[in-house]
Structure formats: structure tokens, C-alpha cells
Design an enzyme around this catalytic site. Structure first.
Site, PDB file in Angstrom:
ATOM      1  N   HIS A 128       0.867  -1.181   0.000  1.00 58.13           N
ATOM      2  CA  HIS A 128       0.000   0.000   0.000  1.00 58.13           C
ATOM      3  C   HIS A 128       0.905   1.233   0.000  1.00 58.13           C
ATOM      4  O   HIS A 128       2.015   1.184   0.537  1.00 58.13           O
ATOM      5  CB  HIS A 128      -0.836  -0.050   1.287  1.00 58.13           C
ATOM      6  CG  HIS A 128      -1.904   0.981   1.412  1.00 58.13           C
ATOM      7  ND1 HIS A 128      -1.649   2.264   1.819  1.00 58.13           N
ATOM      8  CD2 HIS A 128      -3.241   0.904   1.212  1.00 58.13           C
ATOM      9  CE1 HIS A 128      -2.797   2.940   1.855  1.00 58.13           C
ATOM     10  NE2 HIS A 128      -3.770   2.142   1.499  1.00 58.13           N
ATOM     11  N   ASP A 205       3.146  -4.353   7.930  1.00 65.38           N
ATOM     12  CA  ASP A 205       1.885  -3.635   7.781  1.00 65.38           C
ATOM     13  C   ASP A 205       0.769  -4.626   8.089  1.00 65.38           C
ATOM     14  O   ASP A 205       0.515  -5.543   7.312  1.00 65.38           O
ATOM     15  CB  ASP A 205       1.789  -3.102   6.344  1.00 65.38           C
ATOM     16  CG  ASP A 205       0.454  -2.422   6.050  1.00 65.38           C
ATOM     17  OD1 ASP A 205      -0.494  -2.589   6.839  1.00 65.38           O
ATOM     18  OD2 ASP A 205       0.376  -1.724   5.030  1.00 65.38           O
ATOM     19  N   GLN A 208      -4.414  -5.097   7.041  1.00 61.61           N
ATOM     20  CA  GLN A 208      -5.389  -6.042   6.482  1.00 61.61           C
ATOM     21  C   GLN A 208      -5.312  -7.417   7.127  1.00 61.61           C
ATOM     22  O   GLN A 208      -6.121  -8.294   6.803  1.00 61.61           O
ATOM     23  CB  GLN A 208      -5.188  -6.189   4.965  1.00 61.61           C
ATOM     24  CG  GLN A 208      -5.419  -4.925   4.176  1.00 61.61           C
ATOM     25  CD  GLN A 208      -6.869  -4.437   4.233  1.00 61.61           C
ATOM     26  OE1 GLN A 208      -7.783  -5.172   4.608  1.00 61.61           O
ATOM     27  NE2 GLN A 208      -7.076  -3.181   3.880  1.00 61.61           N
ATOM     28  N   LYS A 231     -10.357  -0.369  10.563  1.00 66.68           N
ATOM     29  CA  LYS A 231     -10.491  -1.541   9.688  1.00 66.68           C
ATOM     30  C   LYS A 231     -10.841  -2.789  10.497  1.00 66.68           C
ATOM     31  O   LYS A 231     -10.933  -3.887   9.951  1.00 66.68           O
ATOM     32  CB  LYS A 231      -9.185  -1.774   8.922  1.00 66.68           C
ATOM     33  CG  LYS A 231      -8.907  -0.701   7.864  1.00 66.68           C
ATOM     34  CD  LYS A 231      -7.720  -1.070   7.029  1.00 66.68           C
ATOM     35  CE  LYS A 231      -7.157   0.100   6.253  1.00 66.68           C
ATOM     36  NZ  LYS A 231      -7.970   0.474   5.086  1.00 66.68           N
ATOM     37  N   CYS A 371      -4.681   2.510  -3.612  1.00 64.11           N
ATOM     38  CA  CYS A 371      -3.427   3.004  -3.019  1.00 64.11           C
ATOM     39  C   CYS A 371      -2.291   2.003  -3.217  1.00 64.11           C
ATOM     40  O   CYS A 371      -1.460   1.810  -2.329  1.00 64.11           O
ATOM     41  CB  CYS A 371      -3.576   3.315  -1.535  1.00 64.11           C
ATOM     42  SG  CYS A 371      -4.694   4.664  -1.202  1.00 64.11           S
TER      43      CYS A 371
HETATM   44  C1  LIG Z   1      -2.435  -2.832   3.487  1.00 68.54           C
HETATM   45  C2  LIG Z   1      -2.778  -1.458   3.974  1.00 68.54           C
HETATM   46  N1  LIG Z   1      -1.836  -0.717   4.564  1.00 68.54           N
HETATM   47  C3  LIG Z   1      -2.090   0.507   5.041  1.00 68.54           C
HETATM   48  C4  LIG Z   1      -3.329   1.079   4.941  1.00 68.54           C
HETATM   49  C5  LIG Z   1      -3.538   2.467   5.460  1.00 68.54           C
HETATM   50  O1  LIG Z   1      -4.364   2.475   6.557  1.00 68.54           O
HETATM   51  P1  LIG Z   1      -4.873   3.853   7.156  1.00 68.54           P
HETATM   52  O2  LIG Z   1      -5.458   4.617   6.017  1.00 68.54           O
HETATM   53  O3  LIG Z   1      -5.889   3.437   8.159  1.00 68.54           O
HETATM   54  O4  LIG Z   1      -3.703   4.538   7.765  1.00 68.54           O
HETATM   55  C6  LIG Z   1      -4.352   0.343   4.331  1.00 68.54           C
HETATM   56  C7  LIG Z   1      -5.706   0.891   4.216  1.00 68.54           C
HETATM   57  O5  LIG Z   1      -6.141   1.480   3.275  1.00 68.54           O
HETATM   58  C8  LIG Z   1      -4.060  -0.940   3.836  1.00 68.54           C
HETATM   59  O6  LIG Z   1      -5.008  -1.670   3.232  1.00 68.54           O
END
Ligand SMILES: Cc1ncc(COP(=O)(O)O)c(C=O)c1O
Lengths: 414, 134
Positions: A128, A205, A208, A231, A371
Site C-alpha cells: 500500500h 503492515d 489487512q 479496519k 493506493c
Molecule cells: C495494506 C494497507 N496498509 C495501510 C493502509 C492504510 O491504513 P490507514 O489509512 O488506516 O492509515 C491500508 C488501508 O487502506 C491498507 O489496506
């Protein structure tokens, strides 16, 4: 009738989520955008109302009763996060705004002192943007170089290449435990063990993975692990960073100001103990409490059951989807090795057009690059449509999704 | 929201875009993308000898059916029009052009991308700066 899967009583769970009672032109809401954010159970909503109605106060420095109660609830939430991730102690849990801020905390508080000119930062092609851009910025600032672990055709990390790239002795290895596009679940334990042997610090990370499966950061053996509350049934604006204690202790601060200090004098300051050293200013107290309530809810269902439920929904979906010609589904084919995320494209229907047509049928999915533009480039597509599951989704939801998909197919005559 | 706006017309322009391609030589070249969707439109215009009309116009781009059909239809609509006409182009003109009225807030941006690109280019040629209204 909603058909409960063998593992989660979906009908009972659905009753806990007020928003799922909404209808659109008489159609019930089929919410399949859980990888973007999840809905909130009444218990979480109530916890926020309760906090603001009964014991709202600033924390840490107050001696009055409200402040004591608020501080206790805030720190209890931290302990819940620590237990949920199986951190060694609540001191290894820093509250942040979410995964993005958690990763940025590592980038700013750990990065500049640890990454030197010429160093390699190792990422993967399935990250991401929040696990790419902070490292690009750090690399630019420090004169370091970024390498990406490539993917196999079915959307897994190319382990041979990973091993080869570890030969460059990267200072940092950062990867997602579960891809928000491909659904691929990476073997975090193995990746961290290999990275550690190569002398790298690891950032996982967990945006998910933590919402959808049991996570044990000590078993994974990572140095840092990032999650977002929103999430996993919690409020927006709250998340956490797990950091290994020795590392957190050795790092400088992130943001500076109030609360993160032990003492301040005209000529300087001394930092507070971890994790408070990383929590400058008044933090998001109410939402931390709500995050704790979300974790309680998930714990009451059981993370293994959450996972089984999603695997069953995936299996059912794949069976139905395989009957649709001209449909491309990305990522591993085996439901056991992937999360409840289905990214797809159907003939020449652009993902946004797909999402619009599904929306008209009451089915909420996401479309676009999610993203993850480097991954889109790798797949050679401008974007994908993505349906993603959670505990309140049923076989009925999958059926509604498939029916809407067939409608789109008809509208576009493909 | 309904999905009735996916009429034959839009799908036809999506699959068989008119005036697709580059224009050389050209007097105006403008390009923009919608970061939310990744829709992309570039327009090139050849201005008439007395510098007041759109003599030729072509576009290239990629993205959803709405954004690409809108760009293609706009090139047909704009050809031969005075440059000043571009200033008056409104959201209503575009929904009328697409033959639809119910693009909701999420998709109107896709339809308006081509207008933004054309206005940016023409305003620039006329020595002005185009700011997208809220
Ligand atoms: C794999 C992953 N990493 C990071 C994020 C970023 O999360 P947040 O927008 O809650 O900071 C997301 C969510 O969109 C994600 O799916």
C-alpha cells in the site's frame, strides 16, 4: 434468509450493526468495502457515547475523578491492543492515528538515525502507498536506495528474489502481512526470520491482517507492526504501532511537545518513558476507548472463527465467479492462503463503471488503484474492482454481489 | 443511485471514441487526471487562422466509460466553436451532451474532467488561468 456459515452466526452478528439496517430504494445494504473501512457494532458506538457522556477528561496529569477514569479507560484499551497482538507488554503499544501514522512514526523516529547513505530499504511490489511513500521520502533524505521484492504470476512474493535481495543486507525490510488488493497472506514469521538473519529491522503492515486473523507479533518476530482501528470495527482516527521494547527505548521521539516529556527546562528536555515518548499532545482518548471496545467484540467472536468465516465466503464466491467468462480475479486461487479480498476486472468494463452499477444494486464495493499503484503497474491495469468481506457478510451478500456483477455484464453487453 | 446513465450512446463513444488521437501541429495542449480514479484526458486544439475558433480538436486518454465518452463527445461539440464559447461550458451542458441527468456526485467528476482540460488549455491560450469551481 441469511444463511449462517458454520463458524459465525451472521444473523446475530448483523443485529449488532445498526448501519446494516439501512436500505437504498428498498434494497438492503450489501457492504463489501471492508478492506477500506469496516462498520461499527453498537458496542463500539455506545463506548464513545458513554465516554463523552460519563467520563470525558484529559488524561495522565489530572488528579480529579473524571481524569482518573479517562486515564484508566485509555490505558485499559492499550492493554487490550497489547493482548490482541500478543505484545510483550502494553509499553510496546503506541497509539497513533492508524497504520499510516504508525509507519510514519517509524520513518521519522527510527529512520534517520538508522538508515545511512547507500543503505538498501527492501519493500515488496504489493505494498500500500502508506508502506512505500514514507520509505521513498526517507531514502531520498538519507541517500538510501529502495528495492522491491517482485511477485509470482499468482500474486505471491517471489521468495527466491527475496533471498537474493536480502544478500544486499538491507537496513529495513517492510512488507504487508496481507495484501489489500491480491488478498495474499504472506508468511510473516518466515519473512521476518530471514530478514533478521540478514541483519534488517522489520516493519509489518498489519492493516489487512490483524482485523481478519489471529496475530502474534512475538511469534512473527517483527520489530514493528502497524494497525488501524477503523479496519477492525473501531472508530476512525485511532490505530497502533507495536514496537519491540529495546528498539522503542533506543529511538528518539516522533512529534514533540506536551506529555511526551519527563521534564522540560529552558535549555532542553528529557523524554518520557515508552510508549508515552511517542504520544505528544492530547491524544485521541475517546477513539482509543472505542478501539478497545472493538477488540472486545472481536475477541468475543474469536479471531480463528473470523478467519474461517471469510475463508468459507471466499470459497463460495470463487465457485460462483469461476462460472463467469471474461472475468479476471487477481491473487492466489486457494482461499486458505488469502484474505477475504477479491480484486477483479470484467472484460473492458472500467472498475469505476463496475462500482457504479453495483452501487445501483445496493452493493458497495471499491474501485480504483487501492493506493497500490506500483502493484497496478505490475498487473498492467489502471485499477481493479474489489469486494472485501467481514464477519457480518453472508452467502446472501455474495449472491447479491454476483447478481449485480451479471447486471453490469449485461449493461455493457460483454 | 440508478445506473441508467450507461446508455448505448455512452458505451458507443467509450468503445469507439471519435476524434481520438494526437493532433499535429497544434496550438493548445492540455492534460489532466483525476487522482481519485486515475482517469486521464489530454486534448489538443488547432486554432483558426484568425485565432478565435477551434478549428480542429482531438483527444487521448484512458479511464472509465463516462470520462472517455465525455471527452470524445466534447471534441465533437467543440469543433468549429469560438474559443470564447469554452468559457460558458457548464455542468448542465455536459449532462445534456451525455444524454443523462443522474450522474451523482461521485461520477460527475469523471464527466467534467474533459471540460476542465479544455478550459485549462483554452484559458491558457487566451492568457488567463482556469480555476475549477467548487
Ligand atoms: C495494506 C494497507 N496498509 C495501510 C493502509 C492504510 O491504513 P490507514 O489509512 O488506516 O492509515 C491500508 C488501508 O487502506 C491498507 O489496506
Amino acid at each position: 434468509m441469511l444463511e449462517p456459515t458454520k463458524t459465525v452466526d451472521v444473523e446475530k452478528v448483523r443485529g449488532d450493526f445498526p448501519i446494516l439496517r439501512r436500505t437504498f430504494d428498498g434494497k438492503r445494504l450489501v457492504y463489501l468495502d471492508n478492506a477500506a473501512t469496516t462498520q461499527k457494532p453498537k458496542a463500539v458506538i455506545d463506548s464513545l457515547v458513554d465516554y463523552y457522556s460519563r467520563y470525558n477528561a484529559n488524561i495522565h496529569r489530572g488528579v480529579h475523578q473524571l481524569s482518573i477514569e479517562a486515564t484508566e479507560a485509555h490505558e485499559a484499551a492499550r492493554k487490550k491492543v497489547a493482548r490482541f497482538l500478543n505484545a510483550g507488554s502494553h509499553r510496546e503499544v503506541v497509539f497513533t492515528r492508524g497504520t499510516t501514522e504508525s509507519i510514519n512514526l517509524v520513518r521519522f523516529a527510527w529512520g534517520p538515525a538508522a538508515v545511512k547513505e547507500g543503505d538498501v530499504v527492501l519493500l515488496t511490489l504489493m505494498e500500500h502507498h502508506s508502506n512505500i511513500v514514507p520509505w521513498q521520502q526517507l531514502a531520498k533524505e538519507r541517500g538510501a536506495r529502495i528495492e522491491y521484492v517482485p511477485l509470482t504470476p499468482d500474486g505471491r512474493l517471489d521468495m527466491g528474489e527475496f533471498e537474493r535481495l536480502l544478500g544486499l543486507s538491507p537496513a529495513l525490510v517492510a512488507f504487508t502481512q496481507c495484501s489489500n488488493v491480491l488478498g495474499t497472506i504472506n508468511d510473516a514469521e518466515r519473512l521476518c526470520s530471514m530478514a533478521r538473519s540478514a541483519g534488517a529491522v522489520t516493519v509489518v503492515d498489519g492493516a489487512q491482517s490483524a482485523p481478519h486473523m489471529a496475530v502474534d507479533v512475538r511469534r512473527i518476530g517483527c520489530d514493528f507492526f502497524a494497525v488501524s482501528g477503523h479496519k477492525m470495527l473501531g472508530p476512525t482516527g485511532i490505530g497502533a504501532l507495536y514496537g519491540r521494547r529495546e528498539l522503542l527505548d533506543s529511538m528518539g521521539p516522533f512529534q514533540t511537545g506536551g506529555d511526551m516529556i519527563k521534564e522540560v527546562h529552558v535549555d532542553g528536555a528529557r523524554w518520557n518513558d515508552v510508549p508515552y515518548k511517542f504520544e505528544a499532545g492530547t491524544t485521541n482518548i475517546a477513539d482509543a476507548v472505542g478501539f478497545g471496545a472493538a477488540i472486545d467484540y472481536l475477541a468475543s467472536v474469536g479471531m480463528d472463527r473470523v478467519r474461517r468465516h471469510e475463508v468459507e465466503l471466499l470459497r463460495y464466491s470463487f465457485e460462483k465467479l469461476s462460472a463467469i467468462p471474461a472475468l479476471t480475479v487477481y491473487g492466489p486461487a486457494d482461499p486458505e492462503s488469502r484474505g477475504g479480498v477479491i480484486s477483479f476486472n470484467l472484460a473492458d468494463i472500467h472498475p469505476h463503471d463496475m462500482a457504479s452499477i453495483l452501487d445501483a444494486e445496493g452493493v458497495a464495493i471499491r474501485s480504483g488503484h487501492h493506493c497500490a499503484q506500483p502493484l497496478m503497474d505490475h498487473l498492467g491495469v489502471p485499477g481493479t474492482s474489489r469486494a472485501s468481506f467481514y464477519i457480518y457478510n453472508s452467502y446472501d451478500d455474495v449472491d447479491a454481489f454476483i447478481a449485480a456483477l451479471l447486471k453490469a455484464k449485461k449493461v455493457f453487453s460483454v | 443511485m440508478s445506473s441508467d446513465f450507461y446508455r448505448e450512446l455512452i458505451l458507443d463513444y467509450y468503445r469507439n471514441p471519435r476524434n481520438f488521437g494526437k493532433l499535429d501541429p497544434h496550438d493548445i495542449d492540455a492534460k489532466d487526471l483525476n487522482p481519485l480514479c486515475g482517469d486521464e484526458v489530454e486534448m489538443q486544439v488547432k486554432v483558426s487562422p484568425d485565432k478565435d475558433k477551434i478549428e480542429e480538436i482531438r483527444f487521448v486518454g484512458k479511464g472509465c466509460a463516462i470520462s472517455q465518452a465525455s471527452a470524445s463527445m466534447l471534441t465533437e461539440l467543440a469543433k468549429g466553436k469560438p474559443l470564447e464559447w469554452v468559457r460558458s461550458l457548464s455542468r448542465d451542458d455536459i449532462t445534456k451532451m451525455l444524454g443523462t441527468s443522474d450522474l451523482g456526485p461521485a461520477r460527475i467528476k469523471c464527466a467534467m474532467l474533459s471540460v476542465k482540460v479544455l478550459k485549462t488549455g483554452v484559458y491558457g491560450y487566451l492568457g488567463d488561468k482556469y480555476d475549477e469551481p467548487e
